[in-house]
Motif scaffolding. Structure first.
Motif, PDB file in Angstrom:
ATOM      1  N   GLU A  40       0.821  -1.219   0.000  1.00 48.86           N
ATOM      2  CA  GLU A  40       0.000   0.000   0.000  1.00 48.86           C
ATOM      3  C   GLU A  40       0.853   1.266   0.000  1.00 48.86           C
ATOM      4  O   GLU A  40       0.528   2.255   0.651  1.00 48.86           O
ATOM      5  N   LEU A  41       1.969   1.231  -0.738  1.00 46.33           N
ATOM      6  CA  LEU A  41       2.816   2.407  -0.926  1.00 46.33           C
ATOM      7  C   LEU A  41       2.405   3.032  -2.263  1.00 46.33           C
ATOM      8  O   LEU A  41       2.906   2.676  -3.325  1.00 46.33           O
ATOM      9  N   GLY A  42       1.426   3.940  -2.186  1.00 41.02           N
ATOM     10  CA  GLY A  42       0.868   4.544  -3.401  1.00 41.02           C
ATOM     11  C   GLY A  42       1.859   5.468  -4.093  1.00 41.02           C
ATOM     12  O   GLY A  42       2.901   5.837  -3.539  1.00 41.02           O
ATOM     13  N   LEU A  43       1.533   5.852  -5.324  1.00 42.91           N
ATOM     14  CA  LEU A  43       2.409   6.741  -6.097  1.00 42.91           C
ATOM     15  C   LEU A  43       2.624   8.070  -5.383  1.00 42.91           C
ATOM     16  O   LEU A  43       1.701   8.601  -4.773  1.00 42.91           O
ATOM     17  N   GLN A  44       3.840   8.602  -5.504  1.00 43.14           N
ATOM     18  CA  GLN A  44       4.097   9.960  -5.021  1.00 43.14           C
ATOM     19  C   GLN A  44       3.707  10.913  -6.145  1.00 43.14           C
ATOM     20  O   GLN A  44       4.560  11.423  -6.873  1.00 43.14           O
ATOM     21  N   SER A  45       2.413  11.091  -6.300  1.00 41.72           N
ATOM     22  CA  SER A  45       1.894  11.903  -7.398  1.00 41.72           C
ATOM     23  C   SER A  45       0.450  12.255  -7.079  1.00 41.72           C
ATOM     24  O   SER A  45      -0.229  11.536  -6.337  1.00 41.72           O
TER      25      SER A  45
END
Lengths: 113, 348
Positions: free
Chosen positions: B303-308
């Motif tokens: 659950e490490l989502g995009l840095q965006s």
């Protein structure tokens, strides 16, 4: 050197390079040659790891057995292949004893009636 | 050595079903340096994407197997499955990009009720489609016709098989998996897969059955081609060797077997700077079953989502994603160890 209760310690395998703290020129020749022996060649690295595993059992070296059990797995060998390699070592050791029985028979033939 | 497969971590309500717990367990292991430091030494920090070439769509966590190393924690007891609406978002996103390859994964992607529809739509867009197949699903009664379906739509089959023998395969993937996998491979061969000249590409994927890195890909491929043909008359096009990342059920096994510390330390020591430029997170974007976007399937499971600001496929914007920083943590050492590991096998 502190007193220790056993001749063999598994941690000692990691300390193998310490052998080069004296006569490093000789150690360098050995380790360079060792690396060249185990490089991919007419035999694959995996095949060499299985040969080494078999020899490790033949010479009954616990350091080598640990190192080449890991290496054979890492090179993609499986337990069936590794077990067959150990049987090869055992067969040669057993056969080596048995074939000397011919020498025994020669002595008996010479000495007996 | 335990050989039983268990229900998913989620079904057992294991603490390790929580991504935060998994990341904390990895952080507790003493290691020499963190991943950003290793990347900085390789002059790749911060890690940024290259050209986006592959959309990897994880269509759900439902699977007919419960493999002991599964990083998805997939299984028959999971229910997460991508909806038709989310698939339509994926299709709209793809229609407006230069992406030519779609990589369908799961769980068992074929168990998503919209799988065949999605494949048909993707092929009608002229896209190359890869199906990450566990093989045994092709032998289950409702899905046996998938073999002909996949061949008809010229889908590349990327099939999991950890070993050429039953021993290693069944230990990792469950009792009877090897036998069913061989049966499925024979049927894939029968319709032309693995023929070389047919254009129906069949790739096998092997993960180590234990706490060690995979062997040399080219060398193993040669041996596997010889042995699978000798033992079973099976042909295939290529073998990919993939490392197991220390997350989810493989993390559980590492902890239970006392191998976690030495395995993670081995991954750190085996960091290979030459792998970084070819990492899959640089040319692939991962879509979760609910449409959320990630740098890779492993980050998705953690659950490490995009840095965006573009966090969902419905808001897909390729230009806005190009300059993001890829999120990394200790599990990333699994992709950079030795010859490297990606969905396309060894990196170097």
């Amino acid at each position: 050197m502190h007193p220790r209760p056993h001749y063999f310690h598994c941690d000692d395998l990691q300390r193998f390079p310490e052998i080069g703290e004296n006569r490093s020129d000789l150690a360098k020749k050995f380790f360079d040659w060792y690396a060249a022996v185990f490089a991919e060649g007419a035999l694959s690295v995996r095949e060499k790891s299985l040969i080494a595993l078999a020899v490790a059992h033949a010479v009954q070296c616990p350091y080598c057995i640990e190192a080449y059990s890991k290496e054979a797995l890492q090179q993609g060998a499986d337990l069936d292949q590794m077990t067959e390699a150990v049987h090869v070592a055992a067969a040669i050791r057993g056969g080596s004893s048995l074939v000397h029985g011919v020498q025994m028979r020669n002595h008996v033939e010479r000495l007996g009636m | 050595m335990g050989r039983r497969t268990l229900p998913s971590l989620a079904a057992r309500e294991s603490p390790l079903s929580s991504p935060a717990t998994q990341l904390a367990r990895l952080r507790a292991v003493p290691i020499d340096r963190e991943f950003p430091e290793a990347l900085a030494r390789a002059e790749h920090w911060p890690l940024r994407p290259s050209r986006l070439e592959i959309l990897q769509i994880n269509v759900g966590k439902v699977c007919n197997q419960t493999c002991r190393h599964c990083h998805v924690d997939a299984g028959p007891d999971r229910t997460e499955s991508m909806s038709r609406e989310t698939m339509e978002h994926c299709l709209r996103a793809l229609a407006g990009t230069e992406i030519r390859t779609v990589d369908l994964t799961g769980g068992a992607p074929e168990l998503n009720p919209h799988f065949r529809w999605l494949v048909e739509q993707l092929r009608s867009l002229g896209l190359h489609v890869m199906d990450r197949c566990n093989l045994t699903v092709l032998e289950t009664a409702p899905h046996r016709s998938l073999v002909e379906f996949l061949a008809h739509h010229r889908v590349e089959v990327v099939a999991s098989l950890p070993s050429v023998r039953a021993l290693g395969t069944d230990r990792q993937r469950g009792e009877g998996v090897f036998e069913a996998s061989i049966a499925a491979l024979k049927r894939l061969n029968a319709v032309g897969y693995g023929d070389g000249g047919s254009g129906l590409r069949l790739v096998l994927v092997t993960n180590p059955v234990g706490a060690f890195l995979p062997g040399n890909q080219a060398s193993l491929q040669a041996e596997w081609k010889r042995e699978l043909f000798r033992l079973h008359g099976i042909r295939f096009d290529a073998l990919y060797t993939l490392a197991n990342l220390p997350i989810s059920r493989f993390l559980e096994w590492l902890e239970g077997s006392g191998n976690l510390e030495s395995y993670l330390q081995h991954l750190v020591q085996a960091f290979n700077p030459a792998t970084v430029s070819g990492l899959m997170c640089r040319n692939t974007l991962s879509v979760g079953w609910d449409g959320r976007l990630y740098d890779c399937d492993f980050n998705q499971m953690l659950e490490l989502g995009l840095q965006s600001s573009i966090g969902h496929i419905a808001r897909f914007d390729v230009a806005a994603l190009e300059n993001r920083e890829i999120r990394v943590a200790r599990h990333c050492f699994g992709c950079t160890a030795g010859a490297g590991s990606s969905c396309g096998g060894a990196v170097t």
